[in-house]
Scaffold this motif. Structure first.
Motif, PDB file in Angstrom:
ATOM      1  N   VAL A 206       0.825  -1.218   0.000  1.00  0.00           N
ATOM      2  CA  VAL A 206       0.000   0.000   0.000  1.00  0.00           C
ATOM      3  C   VAL A 206       0.860   1.269   0.000  1.00  0.00           C
ATOM      4  N   GLY A 207       2.173   1.099   0.083  1.00  0.00           N
ATOM      5  CA  GLY A 207       3.053   2.260   0.052  1.00  0.00           C
ATOM      6  C   GLY A 207       4.492   1.782   0.101  1.00  0.00           C
ATOM      7  N   TYR A 208       5.422   2.663  -0.286  1.00  0.00           N
ATOM      8  CA  TYR A 208       6.832   2.255  -0.224  1.00  0.00           C
ATOM      9  C   TYR A 208       7.731   3.483  -0.226  1.00  0.00           C
ATOM     10  N   ALA A 209       8.950   3.259   0.228  1.00  0.00           N
ATOM     11  CA  ALA A 209      10.003   4.273   0.115  1.00  0.00           C
ATOM     12  C   ALA A 209      11.249   3.570  -0.392  1.00  0.00           C
ATOM     13  N   ALA A 210      11.937   4.200  -1.333  1.00  0.00           N
ATOM     14  CA  ALA A 210      13.247   3.697  -1.782  1.00  0.00           C
ATOM     15  C   ALA A 210      14.275   4.684  -1.264  1.00  0.00           C
ATOM     16  N   CYS A 211      15.320   4.172  -0.645  1.00  0.00           N
ATOM     17  CA  CYS A 211      16.300   5.118  -0.083  1.00  0.00           C
ATOM     18  C   CYS A 211      17.716   4.548  -0.066  1.00  0.00           C
ATOM     19  N   SER A 212      18.676   5.470  -0.061  1.00  0.00           N
ATOM     20  CA  SER A 212      20.080   5.104   0.161  1.00  0.00           C
ATOM     21  C   SER A 212      20.252   5.044   1.660  1.00  0.00           C
ATOM     22  N   CYS A 213      20.509   3.850   2.171  1.00  0.00           N
ATOM     23  CA  CYS A 213      20.396   3.642   3.622  1.00  0.00           C
ATOM     24  C   CYS A 213      21.402   4.448   4.422  1.00  0.00           C
ATOM     25  N   HIS A 220      12.352   7.700  -3.545  1.00  0.00           N
ATOM     26  CA  HIS A 220      10.925   7.574  -3.869  1.00  0.00           C
ATOM     27  C   HIS A 220      10.160   7.463  -2.558  1.00  0.00           C
ATOM     28  N   LEU A 221       8.999   8.087  -2.508  1.00  0.00           N
ATOM     29  CA  LEU A 221       8.063   7.869  -1.394  1.00  0.00           C
ATOM     30  C   LEU A 221       6.673   7.966  -1.999  1.00  0.00           C
ATOM     31  N   ALA A 222       5.902   6.904  -1.914  1.00  0.00           N
ATOM     32  CA  ALA A 222       4.567   6.935  -2.522  1.00  0.00           C
ATOM     33  C   ALA A 222       3.623   5.995  -1.774  1.00  0.00           C
ATOM     34  N   VAL A 223       2.400   6.456  -1.591  1.00  0.00           N
ATOM     35  CA  VAL A 223       1.359   5.663  -0.928  1.00  0.00           C
ATOM     36  C   VAL A 223       0.199   5.510  -1.914  1.00  0.00           C
ATOM     37  N   ARG A 224      -0.370   4.313  -1.936  1.00  0.00           N
ATOM     38  CA  ARG A 224      -1.494   4.049  -2.842  1.00  0.00           C
ATOM     39  C   ARG A 224      -2.577   5.121  -2.628  1.00  0.00           C
ATOM     40  N   LYS A 225      -3.167   5.580  -3.736  1.00  0.00           N
ATOM     41  CA  LYS A 225      -4.022   6.778  -3.638  1.00  0.00           C
ATOM     42  C   LYS A 225      -5.190   6.573  -2.678  1.00  0.00           C
ATOM     43  N   ASP A 226      -5.759   5.343  -2.640  1.00  0.00           N
ATOM     44  CA  ASP A 226      -6.921   5.128  -1.757  1.00  0.00           C
ATOM     45  C   ASP A 226      -6.514   4.834  -0.313  1.00  0.00           C
ATOM     46  N   ARG A 227      -5.206   4.854  -0.013  1.00  0.00           N
ATOM     47  CA  ARG A 227      -4.760   4.618   1.364  1.00  0.00           C
ATOM     48  C   ARG A 227      -4.014   5.826   1.941  1.00  0.00           C
ATOM     49  N   ARG A 228      -4.184   6.975   1.315  1.00  0.00           N
ATOM     50  CA  ARG A 228      -3.458   8.150   1.810  1.00  0.00           C
ATOM     51  C   ARG A 228      -4.136   8.743   3.055  1.00  0.00           C
ATOM     52  N   ILE A 232       0.499   6.059   6.620  1.00  0.00           N
ATOM     53  CA  ILE A 232       1.441   5.099   5.999  1.00  0.00           C
ATOM     54  C   ILE A 232       2.750   5.797   5.584  1.00  0.00           C
ATOM     55  N   GLY A 233       2.650   6.984   4.983  1.00  0.00           N
ATOM     56  CA  GLY A 233       3.850   7.744   4.596  1.00  0.00           C
ATOM     57  C   GLY A 233       4.712   8.057   5.812  1.00  0.00           C
ATOM     58  N   SER A 234       4.062   8.509   6.896  1.00  0.00           N
ATOM     59  CA  SER A 234       4.812   8.827   8.129  1.00  0.00           C
ATOM     60  C   SER A 234       5.460   7.576   8.698  1.00  0.00           C
ATOM     61  N   ALA A 235       4.746   6.445   8.641  1.00  0.00           N
ATOM     62  CA  ALA A 235       5.285   5.191   9.175  1.00  0.00           C
ATOM     63  C   ALA A 235       6.524   4.768   8.373  1.00  0.00           C
ATOM     64  N   LEU A 236       6.473   4.944   7.053  1.00  0.00           N
ATOM     65  CA  LEU A 236       7.627   4.587   6.215  1.00  0.00           C
ATOM     66  C   LEU A 236       8.820   5.475   6.560  1.00  0.00           C
TER      67      LEU A 236
END
Ligand SMILES: CC(C)(COP(=O)(O)OP(=O)(O)OC[C@H]1O[C@@H](n2cnc3c(N)ncnc32)[C@H](O)[C@@H]1OP(=O)(O)O)[C@@H](O)C(=O)NCCC(=O)NCCS
Length: 283
Positions: A206-213, A220-228, A232-236
């Protein structure tokens, strides 16, 4: 007298010497050593056979690292990095390498030419405009100096490499396609540096973040449109903050005008650090 030939035969240490002379006055401290320079050029798709160097005699005094990928649905010739030694500027080397790249791509039947430049880099912007490139999109990068304590949640977050990520699903969460630097292909080239954290609900992403650890730099940071607007973004973000050693945090290349992400990061205290222009033209 400047001559332009492909980058084949130029060693990585020769390339690094030109890079140092060309980027000594760059608006941003890239801090590349030779290994990092080669890694970044590889990440961006630069290949010697599609790239050019400007020579004075036998000495390379400039380079344009270029590559080919499908981008925005089209076969595209891209310039990953250009530089001319500070001692050899305004003699036409930059323009000659750009024209050589355009001719090379045209001869291969590629008619989409694209690159990215930092908005404050007036000489490079001037060069690119002078060969016919025009701005198509603008991206903003943001940073948070001290990431502090971000509240963790019980959302199911799984870590994977870019090569394991279900991109067909994750890319459907996007409000805009990433720039070349942040494209799936660029991220996937350095899997030992880049990781994907994906949030799951009921077995579905339902969402994801891609990052250089190591540097806590989010690409990238994106959450599925119907789950915004459900945390979820804050949790990621909190998950990434918890799992990286760096003090601060950054997020790169949000397309200007993408309110969902711009408002999200500004609300969390990130400040705008730089703008990147995507320039393109038909060949
Ligand atoms: C940008 C750079 C590659 C230009 O190389 P160069 O060989 O000096 O460029 P050229 O001599 O071919 O210039 C071609 C045209 O670009 C523009 N240009 C070049 N330098 C410029 C400057 N300082 N200010 C404004 N326009 C400039 C001009 O239109 C120029 O044409 P003109 O000389 O007839 O007016 C060089 O300044 C450089 O290496 N900068 C540091 C590295 C860098 O920023 N790379 C780009 C990263 S995206």
């Amino acid at each position: 007298m400047i001559a332009v030939r492909t980058l084949e035969g130029v060693t990585s240490s020769e390339l690094y010497e030109v890079y140092k002379e060309a980027f000594c006055d760059y608006p941003v401290d890239l801090g590349f050593d030779e290994r990092k320079l080669m890694l970044i050029l590889h990440k961006l798709g630069g290949r010697p056979e599609h790239s050019f160097a400007a020579f004075e005699g036998d000495k390379p005094v400039g380079f344009a690292s270029c590559g080919i990928r499908t981008f925005k649905g089209r076969l595209t010739g891209y310039v990953a990095l250009t530089g001319v030694s500070i001692h050899h500027r305004r003699k036409g080397a930059g323009r000659a390498m750009m024209e050589a790249a355009k001719d090379h791509f045209r001869a291969l039947g590629i008619n989409h030419f694209l690159l990215e430049v930092i908005s404050t880099n007036a000489p490079a912007y001037g060069l690119y405009r002078s060969v016919g490139l025009e701005t198509s999109r603008v991206f903003g990068s943001y940073a948070l100096e001290a990431k502090g304590d971000m509240p963790l949640s019980d959302i199911d977050i799984r870590i994977m490499t870019p090569n394991e990520a279900p991109w067909d699903v994750l890319s459907s969460f996007w409000d805009f396609p990433p720039c070349w630097q942040n494209s799936i292909e660029s991220i996937g080239t350095i899997p030992d540096i880049e990781l994907v954290a994906a949030a799951y609900e009921g077995g579905e992403a339902v969402g994801y973040a891609a990052c250089s650890c190591r540097s806590c730099a989010i690409d990238h940071l994106a959450v599925r449109k119907d789950r915004r607007n459900r945390g979820i973004g804050s949790a990621l973000m909190a998950f990434i903050a918890e799992h990286t050693p760096s003090q601060g945090m950054s997020i790169a290349n949000i397309e200007e005008g993408c309110r969902s992400l711009e408002d999200f990061v500004k609300h969390r205290g990130f400040r705008h650090t730089l703008s990147l222009h995507e320039l393109e033209m038909e060949l």
